[in-house]
Write an enzyme that holds these catalytic residues in place. Structure first.
Site, PDB file in Angstrom:
ATOM      1  N   ASP A  89       4.280 -25.482  54.723  1.00  0.00           N
ATOM      2  CA  ASP A  89       3.978 -25.053  56.352  1.00  0.00           C
ATOM      3  C   ASP A  89       4.844 -25.740  57.227  1.00  0.00           C
ATOM      4  O   ASP A  89       4.314 -25.674  58.327  1.00  0.00           O
ATOM      5  CB  ASP A  89       2.572 -25.092  56.319  1.00  0.00           C
ATOM      6  CG  ASP A  89       1.599 -24.610  55.119  1.00  0.00           C
ATOM      7  OD1 ASP A  89       2.096 -23.399  54.801  1.00  0.00           O
ATOM      8  OD2 ASP A  89       0.590 -25.082  54.811  1.00  0.00           O
ATOM      9  N   LYS A 107       9.169 -22.842  57.311  1.00  0.00           N
ATOM     10  CA  LYS A 107      10.421 -22.283  56.587  1.00  0.00           C
ATOM     11  C   LYS A 107      10.726 -20.774  56.821  1.00  0.00           C
ATOM     12  O   LYS A 107      11.586 -20.324  56.894  1.00  0.00           O
ATOM     13  CB  LYS A 107      10.188 -22.616  55.135  1.00  0.00           C
ATOM     14  CG  LYS A 107      10.123 -23.904  54.665  1.00  0.00           C
ATOM     15  CD  LYS A 107       9.770 -24.048  53.200  1.00  0.00           C
ATOM     16  CE  LYS A 107       8.247 -23.895  52.877  1.00  0.00           C
ATOM     17  NZ  LYS A 107       7.236 -24.464  53.521  1.00  0.00           N
ATOM     18  N   GLY A 157       2.864 -18.973  51.698  1.00  0.00           N
ATOM     19  CA  GLY A 157       2.430 -18.225  53.205  1.00  0.00           C
ATOM     20  C   GLY A 157       3.253 -18.444  54.170  1.00  0.00           C
ATOM     21  O   GLY A 157       3.490 -19.610  54.502  1.00  0.00           O
ATOM     22  N   HIS A 158       4.097 -17.596  54.497  1.00  0.00           N
ATOM     23  CA  HIS A 158       5.127 -17.775  55.360  1.00  0.00           C
ATOM     24  C   HIS A 158       4.952 -16.743  56.581  1.00  0.00           C
ATOM     25  O   HIS A 158       5.228 -15.598  56.300  1.00  0.00           O
ATOM     26  CB  HIS A 158       6.668 -17.575  54.802  1.00  0.00           C
ATOM     27  CG  HIS A 158       6.854 -18.720  53.819  1.00  0.00           C
ATOM     28  ND1 HIS A 158       8.012 -18.482  52.925  1.00  0.00           N
ATOM     29  CD2 HIS A 158       6.246 -19.498  53.041  1.00  0.00           C
ATOM     30  CE1 HIS A 158       7.817 -19.369  51.851  1.00  0.00           C
ATOM     31  NE2 HIS A 158       6.879 -20.204  52.153  1.00  0.00           N
ATOM     32  N   GLN A 199       6.825 -23.820  49.438  1.00  0.00           N
ATOM     33  CA  GLN A 199       6.136 -25.279  49.219  1.00  0.00           C
ATOM     34  C   GLN A 199       7.202 -26.148  49.679  1.00  0.00           C
ATOM     35  O   GLN A 199       7.829 -26.029  50.924  1.00  0.00           O
ATOM     36  CB  GLN A 199       5.854 -25.363  47.489  1.00  0.00           C
ATOM     37  CG  GLN A 199       4.675 -24.731  47.268  1.00  0.00           C
ATOM     38  CD  GLN A 199       5.003 -23.428  46.908  1.00  0.00           C
ATOM     39  OE1 GLN A 199       6.057 -23.155  46.152  1.00  0.00           O
ATOM     40  NE2 GLN A 199       4.171 -22.187  47.342  1.00  0.00           N
TER      41      GLN A 199
END
Ligand code: GDP
Ligand code: IMO
Ligand code: MG
Length: 427
Positions: A13, A16, A40-41, A223
């Site tokens: 988080d 990225k 989750g991006h 990640q």
């Protein structure tokens, strides 16, 4: 500069997604090489906000070819939900290419993820519950199901039956859960076959050909370094290799094709799930950081654990991944503090460490040693050049650069695509 890897340097988080999307305007291919929909991006473009889990973030750029590499584990129902949601917003997400060798997250992987976490009790990992760990376990155990298996019905049914034999015994006898029907699972997986078929490719061939032709290929890590199964805070990690080396094993290109490795580092530290976090602030300061940075998970909505910037954490990532550049994100979140503490060492039972300790036991006993840097109160969200930042902000950035030993080439001053200060060109 054709082969570029982006990785997270902390516990995920870091931003990225934003960095990838931003570079995506200038790259030809963007490749996810590890993880699954545990990621989750978040990408903000103008007034629009996108939360991507499985698809590469640069999918939002129409000129960029998105690829899911062999190192990714794919939940087909999530894949199509995500594609359909983007199609409804006018984004041609169905152009994604998927490696024939990528493994599939099946419904039984999700069940096992959840029941094994429950079984672990207070020793749980705090996984995202998406079935990622069990899917990778099956891959390594050589009982996984790959995308290419969808195109041979009898092979698929045999493999699902074989994979479920042991698992059903475990589910029924150990976990006291109903057995899972191999036929039902096979039918569900086969129902995706026609739709997925045109997307399936030999990704290694496509990416190597692209690199041969001088195209720019961006490998988007999910990640982060400290969640890596080999280098992270094991066992509180994810079950894959998000480090830069994973870009090769997870996509089918050799190490000499990687020209640049960009580490994304948040200007402070966060972590979701369980596991050691020496700088965690359990007081109102931690809560203030959480609120200021809106630190709630994109995938599970869980509040993220917060602490100040930990130079040892990022230095290890810089070293292990041979980072060429660091992109420092969320610097705007630190506005308003009189002093900003930075972790420069750990005290482990009287011994001072300036690099992360070797063992888990030492890490559990690590007490952070802080250096206090001057803060700033000016709004920095409008800055677009390093010189436009207040003097104390510049000093903060320079000090971090010194501590981690890698140049800071870009700074995030807000979630939007344009809210960035570039110092060195990344392409
Ligand atoms: P990822 O998993 O590394 O892609 O990061 P996430 O998207 O899960 O979390 C990063 C969050 O920070 C997202 O909500 C982004 O929109 C936001 N973000 C990214 N860069 C910046 C920045 O420089 N400043 C601020 N305020 N927010 C940012
Ligand atoms: P992005 O790409 C933050 C964490 C989970 C848990 C551990 C194992 O958005 O940075 P898993 O479901 O992978 O078996 O869970 O890893 N985790 C993440 N934390 N960001 C992520 O992805 C994460 N993906 C997994 O919270 O602690
Ligand atoms: Mg995230």
């Amino acid at each position: 500069m054709p082969g570029i890897v982006i990785i997270g340097t902390q516990w995920g988080d870091e931003g990225k997604g934003k960095a990838t999307d931003q570079l995506g305007e200038r790259v030809d291919y963007v490749v996810r090489y590890s993880g699954g929909n545990n990621a989750g991006h978040t990408v903000v473009v103008g007034d629009e906000k996108y939360a991507l889990h499985l698809l590469p973030s640069a999918i939002l750029n129409p000129n960029c070819v998105p690829v899911i590499g062999n190192g990714v584990v794919v939940d087909l129902s999530v894949l199509f939900e995500e594609i359909d949601a983007l199609l409804a917003r006018g984004i041609a997400a169905d152009r994604v290419l998927i490696s024939a060798n990528a493994h599939i997250i099946t419904p039984y992987h999700q069940v096992i993820d959840k029941v094994s976490e429950r079984f672990l009790g207070k020793r749980k990992i705090g996984t995202t519950g998406r079935g990622v760990g069990p899917a990778y376990a099956d891959k390594v155990n050589r009982v996984g199901i790959r995308i290419q298996d969808l195109f041979d019905e009898s092979i698929l049914r045999q493999k699902v039956t074989a994979a479920l034999e042991q698992k059903n015994a475990l589910l029924v006898k150990v976990y006291n859960r109903p057995a899972i029907s191999a036929e039902e699972v096979s039918n569900t997986l086969l129902s995706f076959a026609d739709r997925v078929r045109p997307m399936v490719v030999d990704a290694g061939v496509i990416l190597n050909d692209a690199l041969d032709a001088g195209k720019v290929v961006l490998f988007e890590g999910a990640q982060a370094h400290h969640l890596d199964v080999d280098f992270g805070t094991y066992p509180y990690v994810t079950s894959s290799n998000p480090i830069a080396a994973g870009a090769c094993t997870g996509s089918g290109v050799g190490p000499t094709r990687i020209d640049r490795v960009i580490g994304i580092a948040k200007a402070y530290t966060t972590r979701v799930g369980e596991g050691p976090f020496p700088g965690e602030l359990l007081d109102e300061t931690g809560e203030a950081l959480r609120q200021a940075g809106a630190e709630f998970g994109t995938t599970t909505g869980r509040p993220r654990r917060c602490g100040w910037f930990d130079a040892l954490v990022v230095e290890q990532a810089a070293r292990t991944n041979a980072l060429t550049d660091v992109f420092l994100t969320k610097l705007d979140v630190l506005t308003g503090w009189e002093k900003i503490p930075v972790i420069v060492a750990y005290d482990v039972e009287g011994v001072r460490h300036t690099r992360m300790p070797m063992t888990q036991t030492e890490l559990h006993h690590a007490v952070p040693v802080y250096e206090f840097l001057d803060g700033w109160t000016e709004d920095i969200t409008k800055a677009r050049a390093f010189e436009e930042l207040p003097a104390t902000t510049q000093t903060y950035v320079k000090r971090l650069e010194e501590l981690i030993g890698v140049r800071i080439s870009g700074i995030g001053v807000g979630p939007g695509r344009e809210e960035t200060v570039m110092i060195h060109d990344l392409l």
